[in-house]
Design an enzyme around this catalytic site. Structure first.
Site, short mmCIF file in Angstrom:
data_model
loop_
_atom_site.label_atom_id
_atom_site.label_comp_id
_atom_site.label_asym_id
_atom_site.label_seq_id
_atom_site.Cartn_x
_atom_site.Cartn_y
_atom_site.Cartn_z
N ALA A 35 -2.09 -1.25 14.88
CA ALA A 35 -0.75 -0.81 14.94
C ALA A 35 0.06 -0.29 13.71
CB ALA A 35 0.20 -2.00 15.65
N CYS A 36 -0.99 0.44 12.95
CA CYS A 36 -0.43 0.95 11.60
C CYS A 36 -0.30 2.52 11.60
CB CYS A 36 -1.36 0.53 10.55
SG CYS A 36 -1.19 1.29 8.87
N GLY A 37 0.59 3.15 10.68
CA GLY A 37 0.57 4.36 10.53
C GLY A 37 -0.66 5.15 10.25
#
Length: 159
Positions: A35-37
């Site tokens: 759930a990271c850029g």
């Protein structure tokens, strides 16, 4: 001299896995988050793996929830996201910590071998360590280093 093969890590099932099984291979170790850029790097990592896996290259994926809680969920949920969204097929292990007093011994060693922007601290998700066939750390790449920027280095190591 300590080498990658001296370590064991937990598999997703909680069982110890000896990294001895990767002896002689070129290994890219990555702390990841779903759930990271930077999560779209999974796509590039899979392309890198597909390109070189038959030549003695492997990626070891270590989910880490230490950076803003960006690796939530169970192993099954993480696998589902990675397989459905990015079709990953490289080995993935149990979540671990990369910084602090509870850092996994593997990461304590990796950081002692190559410093990064923040010295011996992992700065964010998707920091990468390239390990040579002798089990020694060759390079450390920033989380922002896209996997395609590592191709030429891997090609030289495999030639």
């Amino acid at each position: 001299m300590t080498a990658l093969y001296d370590f064991s890590v937990k598999g997703q099932d909680g069982e110890e896995v000896s990294l001895e099984e990767f002896r002689g291979k070129i290994v890219l170790i990555v702390n990841t988050a779903t759930a990271c850029g930077l999560t779209p790097q999974y796509r590039g990592l899979q392309e890198l793996y597909e390109c070189f896996k038959d030549q003695g290259f492997v990626i070891l994926d270590f989910p880490c929830n230490q950076f803003a809680g960006q690796a939530p969920g169970t192993a099954e949920e993480i696998n589902s996201i990675c397989e459905l969204n990015y079709q990953t097929s490289f080995p993935r292990f149990a979540k671990l910590k990369v910084n602090g007093n509870e850092a996994d011994p593997l990461y304590v060693w990796l950081k002692s071998q190559k410093s990064g922007l923040l010295g011996k601290t992992i700065e964010w998700n998707f920091a990468k360590f390239l390990i040579g066939p002798d089990g020694q750390v060759l390079e450390r790449f920033s989380p922002k280093t896209e996997p395609d920027k590592i191709v030429s280095i891997i090609e030289k190591l495999l030639s």
